[in-house]
Design a protein around this motif. Structure first.
Motif, short mmCIF file in Angstrom:
data_model
loop_
_atom_site.label_atom_id
_atom_site.label_comp_id
_atom_site.label_asym_id
_atom_site.label_seq_id
_atom_site.Cartn_x
_atom_site.Cartn_y
_atom_site.Cartn_z
N ALA A 120 -9.28 10.05 -1.75
CA ALA A 120 -9.20 8.63 -2.08
C ALA A 120 -7.77 8.23 -2.44
O ALA A 120 -7.28 7.17 -2.04
N ASP A 121 -7.10 9.11 -3.17
CA ASP A 121 -5.70 8.83 -3.54
C ASP A 121 -4.81 8.79 -2.31
O ASP A 121 -3.86 7.99 -2.24
N ALA A 122 -5.10 9.67 -1.34
CA ALA A 122 -4.32 9.68 -0.10
C ALA A 122 -4.50 8.36 0.66
O ALA A 122 -3.54 7.80 1.21
N ILE A 123 -5.74 7.86 0.69
CA ILE A 123 -5.98 6.57 1.33
C ILE A 123 -5.23 5.47 0.60
O ILE A 123 -4.62 4.58 1.21
N ALA A 124 -5.28 5.52 -0.73
CA ALA A 124 -4.58 4.50 -1.52
C ALA A 124 -3.08 4.53 -1.24
O ALA A 124 -2.44 3.47 -1.15
N GLU A 125 -2.53 5.73 -1.07
CA GLU A 125 -1.11 5.85 -0.78
C GLU A 125 -0.78 5.24 0.58
O GLU A 125 0.23 4.55 0.75
N GLU A 126 -1.66 5.49 1.55
CA GLU A 126 -1.44 4.94 2.88
C GLU A 126 -1.50 3.42 2.86
O GLU A 126 -0.88 2.75 3.69
N HIS A 127 -2.29 2.88 1.93
CA HIS A 127 -2.43 1.43 1.83
C HIS A 127 -1.68 0.87 0.62
O HIS A 127 -2.01 -0.21 0.14
N SER A 128 -0.73 1.61 0.13
CA SER A 128 -0.02 1.19 -1.07
C SER A 128 0.67 -0.15 -0.85
O SER A 128 1.00 -0.54 0.28
N HIS A 129 0.90 -0.81 -1.94
CA HIS A 129 1.49 -2.15 -1.89
C HIS A 129 2.85 -2.13 -1.19
O HIS A 129 3.12 -2.95 -0.31
N ALA A 130 3.69 -1.18 -1.57
CA ALA A 130 5.03 -1.13 -1.00
C ALA A 130 4.98 -0.86 0.51
O ALA A 130 5.71 -1.47 1.29
N ARG A 131 4.08 0.08 0.89
CA ARG A 131 3.99 0.42 2.30
C ARG A 131 3.46 -0.77 3.11
O ARG A 131 3.97 -1.08 4.18
N LEU A 132 2.43 -1.43 2.58
CA LEU A 132 1.89 -2.59 3.27
C LEU A 132 2.93 -3.69 3.40
O LEU A 132 3.03 -4.36 4.42
#
Length: 550
Positions: A120-132
């Motif tokens: 779940a944390d990996a998914i959150a990182e992929e969708h992180s605010h900065a990345r988005l």
């Protein structure tokens, strides 16, 4: 909230993990469960799966096959495998196939929870605010020409913005214009395309027209060029300092001379006969929609033979002025009704006040723009009432003669007040109807739960019976009732369990199966968690009392 699908052919493992993840406080999961690969794949086809926790070795479709099938449906899904000591070859295959992690079945639940939460944390990182934001910024840069075009057309449609708001938007879209300074508008049309032209070549040729216009105006001005429709284009122009001393006649001659030269270049080099109407008188941004209507009228019905027209806004005809006002009013009515459809009562009343101030509140509704506006609003309200199913109920609360006849109002002020009250009534009715429909959805879901207490009560299944997505149903149910669907299902199962334990002689495992629990240990765990008593303790405690009361 991420969706977790737990799959194992051993019910006690599934039920135990299902319960563990529902109780988890560090991460919020929407948990689904299945007892074989085929059932799990059916759930994945109905609802998005973010995390898949599955046994490797299962009868029928095994874990690897399930992972591959789910990955095709939901490519971003993270898979964690449950496996035994002898499955290392399968583990290697699963990791090569894109699995996120694996956990040995002999390990404690904490290890399994840790692996899933890391997913779940990996998914959150992929969708992180900065990345988005970074991805959005890159895509936004690519889409900048389209965004500029949309914003310019919104301004021409009468988008209401303050100078500060325009300036911020200009800076964001990198438009080289001054939001506080007057602007010249010009429009044009390709009169005829070459007979053998391909559809894709039209965009290329319009870009060529763009270059011609910019080159001819280069040096002495700031310009933005936009295409619209299949053959139309326009430009927004602001003169740079140094032209303030020009008279209106000198400015008109200079602009028309530049446009005439551009027209010749289009014909000579691009083989495109084009018509132009140049705005030689600058206008403020708020007047841009009226100016656009005026120029568009001249381009469509102005002086000339219909081909290679070259006109300006210097001497518009009265018909053009009336047509422009009518077009602007039509756009304003459209925006007014859009606010009503959004149930934006504040926006509706603000726009209605703006329209009324332009009409004159004390003006009688006998002719001209006031009469046109009245019947335009009347028709728009009738259409909205018909689409919303209110034509039968609303006439009981309003005087329909005031909607259908302008003569029923002494002045525009009275008509505006009537339309405002009617809008408030429509919003009230639509919200009441929406609340009733929401209540019906809740009642239908609750009824299904009670009637199918031993069946599939996952969000995916419940959402299917009311034709909503699982996530939206979950939000809607909690908003309407103040509690989650899981809480309601738990309450119903617990109530039925208590009643059957006290009022029947059925065996405890039979009661568990009747309530949808696939194993006696899990039913016992569920019941004790809710009551601090085992089912047998509850039966022993309360059955004598019930008998005594009888």
């Amino acid at each position: 909230m991420y969706r977790l699908l737990i799959v194992d052919d051993e019910p006690i493992i599934v039920e135990g993990l299902f319960d563990k993840f529902l109780q988890l406080t560090t991460h919020a999961f929407e948990v689904y469960k299945a007892y074989n690969g085929e059932e799990a794949l059916g759930i994945a086809r109905r609802a998005r799966v973010d995390l898949l926790l599955t046994d490797l070795k299962m009868p029928g479709m095994n874990g690897l096959e399930l992972q591959q099938a789910v990955q095709l449906l939901w490519p971003k899904c993270k898979t964690v495998f449950l496996t035994g000591h002898s499955d290392f070859q399968s583990i290697q295959s699963s990791m090569r196939g894109g699995a996120f992690d694996y956990v040995l079945k002999m390990e404690m639940d904490a290890k399994i929870i840790e692996a899933v939460t890391r997913g779940a944390d990996a998914i959150a990182e992929e969708h992180s605010h900065a990345r988005l934001l970074s991805d959005a910024r890159h895509r936004w840069t690519q889409a900048l020409p389209i965004l500029c075009k949309e914003y310019v057309l919104e301004l021409l449609e009468g988008e209401r913005t303050s100078p500060q708001g325009r300036a911020a938007r200009f800076a964001e879209l990198r438009l080289p214009l001054d939001a506080g300074a007057p602007v010249h508008l010009g429009i044009g049309r390709v009169d005829e395309w070459q007979g053998d032209i391909r559809p894709g070549d039209k965009s290329l040729l319009l870009y060529g027209v763009h270059n011609v216009i910019e080159e001819h105006f280069a040096g002495g001005c700031r310009i933005v060029f936009v295409t619209y429709g299949n053959d139309r284009f326009l430009w927004l122009l602001q003169m740079k300092p140094g032209t303030e001393r020009e008279t209106a006649m000198q400015r008109q001659s200079r602009i028309l001379g530049i446009v005439e030269s551009a027209q010749t270049a289009c014909r000579t080099y691009l083989k495109l006969p084009c018509s132009f109407v140049a705005g030689c008188e600058p206008c403020c941004w708020e007047e841009l929609p009226r100016k656009f209507g005026q120029l568009d009228f001249l381009l469509t019905r102005g002086l000339g033979l219909g081909r290679e027209i070259l006109l300006s806004d210097a001497s518009p005809s009265p018909a053009a002025t009336n047509d422009t006002a009518a077009r602007v009013q039509e756009r304003e009515v459209t925006q007014l009704m859009q606010a009503l459809e959004r149930k934006d009562d504040i926006g509706f009343h603000r726009r209605l006040a703006d329209i009324s101030s332009a009409i004159g509140e004390t003006e009688a509704i006998r002719s001209g723009m006031a009469l046109t506006l009245f019947y335009s609003l009347s028709a728009s309200f009738l259409q909205l009432m018909n689409r919303s199913g209110l034509l039968e109920s609303l006439p009981e609360r309003i005087d329909m003669n005031k909607l259908l006849g302008a003569q029923e109002h002494a002045a525009w002020r009275d008509a505006a007040r009537f339309f405002g009250e009617l809008a408030d009534l429509i919003i009230e009715k639509v919200e009441d109807e929406s609340g009733r429909e929401t209540s019906e959805v809740v009642e239908r879901v609750q009824s299904y739960v009670r009637e199918h207490i031993d069946g599939d009560l996952s969000l995916a299944r419940l959402s299917e019976i009311v034709f909503l997505t699982p996530f939206y149903l979950s939000r809607l149910y909690k908003q309407q009732t103040g509690r989650s669907l899981t809480d309601y299902i738990t309450e119903v199962k617990l109530g039925m369990a208590k009643e059957m334990l006290v009022s029947t002689n059925r065996k405890i495992y039979e009661i568990g199966i009747h309530l949808g629990f696939h194993s006696s240990p899990y039913f016992n765990h569920f019941f004790k968690k809710q009551t601090n008593m085992t089912p047998q303790e509850y039966r022993d405690t309360w059955t004598p009392r019930a008998v005594k009361q009888d």
